[in-house]
Design a protein around this motif. Structure first.
Motif, short mmCIF file in Angstrom:
data_model
loop_
_atom_site.label_atom_id
_atom_site.label_comp_id
_atom_site.label_asym_id
_atom_site.label_seq_id
_atom_site.Cartn_x
_atom_site.Cartn_y
_atom_site.Cartn_z
N GLU A 205 1.19 -1.28 0.06
CA GLU A 205 -0.21 -0.20 -0.24
C GLU A 205 0.95 1.15 0.18
O GLU A 205 0.59 2.42 -0.85
N PHE A 206 2.12 1.05 0.77
CA PHE A 206 3.09 2.34 0.88
C PHE A 206 4.06 2.74 -0.58
O PHE A 206 3.61 3.64 -0.86
N ILE A 207 4.22 1.24 -0.88
CA ILE A 207 4.46 1.93 -1.69
C ILE A 207 4.11 2.52 -3.43
O ILE A 207 4.60 2.98 -3.89
N ILE A 208 2.46 2.35 -3.55
CA ILE A 208 1.36 2.47 -4.30
C ILE A 208 1.52 3.59 -3.96
O ILE A 208 1.31 4.87 -5.31
N GLY A 209 1.30 4.41 -3.08
CA GLY A 209 0.78 5.45 -2.36
C GLY A 209 2.19 6.29 -2.76
O GLY A 209 1.94 7.66 -3.85
N ALA A 210 3.88 5.62 -2.74
CA ALA A 210 4.69 6.59 -2.95
C ALA A 210 4.69 6.98 -4.85
O ALA A 210 5.05 7.98 -5.29
N ALA B 16 11.37 13.28 -2.78
CA ALA B 16 11.78 12.74 -1.88
C ALA B 16 10.58 12.72 -0.41
O ALA B 16 10.37 12.04 -0.17
N HIS B 17 10.32 14.35 -0.80
CA HIS B 17 9.28 14.50 -0.03
C HIS B 17 8.30 13.68 -0.32
O HIS B 17 7.27 13.54 0.21
N GLN B 18 7.81 13.35 -1.74
CA GLN B 18 5.94 12.83 -2.12
C GLN B 18 6.76 11.49 -1.55
O GLN B 18 5.74 10.71 -0.71
N VAL B 19 7.11 10.91 -1.40
CA VAL B 19 8.25 9.56 -1.46
C VAL B 19 7.21 9.70 -0.13
O VAL B 19 6.74 8.66 0.39
#
Length: 291
Positions: A2-7, A71-74
């Protein structure tokens, strides 16, 4: 996952919208703590700012600060969207009836750095991400890397709450309206994202200006801000010298940046979620309220 998809969704959107962030930052810093008519206007409007930056600093200047911006978006959206997806899949954001419940410093420095003839705000002489980090650490130690975080916190809270809430409320409304139904899908996501962008731009705009000013101000030898002692001091000084209009400086580029970013981010996010569910053999991602 889920976190990878959001990033990934946020990084994809950030690549397209970072130039808009550069323009927004420049306009927000223009005329800092000066009354209207008492400062040089380098950027007359949103389009003029693009032209002047490209003409004076070169076409690639509109992508200043891209690396730290991504990087901020990740970090930001990887956690924010990933966490929201987990809550959504587990029904934590729904009430008992199964409906959505409304109750339940580097980037700015690089983007604000301009050619001498069109410079606005305090100019940090840095040459890239690493240089900006070194300068921030040299000026204020470890705390210097977090300077302005207090101004960013209210911005993030209001921005995230208004963006995600308005997005999902509009999305469900469009799908369940009795008079005109726009089912869950790409068009639904696009319209909901556009509305979410408007809401977050006007709700977060003033807080975004404050955050930019705090992040960008110069510091003395003891690491103290040259213009503002803190968040409240910044608000007082802006109100006294620039009035209400000062808090909405750059509101057009703010929306022009947030609108497309919200659309791209949520469209990428929805499509990647659907792909994930398809690959794992799960049913389509449809909120419980529509079932």
């Amino acid at each position: 996952m889920e976190f990878i998809i959001g990033a990934v969704s946020a990084v994809g959107a950030g690549c397209f919208t970072n130039p808009l962030e550069v323009v927004k930052t420049r306009i927000q810093l223009q005329g800092e703590l000066k009354k209207k008519g008492h400062y040089v206007v380098h950027y007359k409007n949103f389009l003029h700012a693009f032209y002047i930056i490209g003409k004076t600093e070169g076409i690639f200047a509109i992508q200043k600060g891209l690396a730290p911006a991504l990087a901020h978006q990740v970090v930001l959206n990887g956690v924010r969207l990933g966490g929201y997806q987990m809550a959504e899949e587990r029904g934590w954001n729904l009430n008992r009836e199964g409906q959505l419940s409304m109750l339940n410093t580097v980037k700015t420095r690089l983007q604000s750095q301009a050619g001498e003839s069109i410079a606005v705000g305090h100019q940090h002489k840095v040459e890239g991400t690493v240089s900006a980090l070194r300068t921030a650490y040299r000026e204020g130690g470890l705390g210097g890397l977090w300077r302005g975080a207090g101004g960013s916190l209210p911005r993030m809270m209001v921005g995230s709450a208004s963006q995600l809430t308005s997005f999902y409320v509009v999305k469900e409304y469009l799908a369940n309206n009795k008079h005109y139904v726009i089912p869950f899908g790409l068009l639904n996501t696009f319209i909901a994202s556009m509305v979410g962008g408007v809401v977050v731009a006007f709700a977060m705009g003033p807080l975004d200006v404050i955050s930019t000013r705090l992040y960008n101000q110069g510091v003395d030898q003891k690491g103290r801000g040259l213009l503002y002692d803190g968040y409240i001091d910044c608000v007082k000084k802006m109100w006294k010298t620039e009035g209400l209009a000062g808090f909405y400086k750059g509101i057009v580029p703010c929306y022009v940046r947030i609108g497309p970013h919200t659309v791209l981010c949520f469209v990428f996010w929805d499509q990647l979620k659907q792909l994930q569910r398809k690959l794992t053999g799960q049913p389509p991602d449809i909120p419980a309220a529509s079932v």
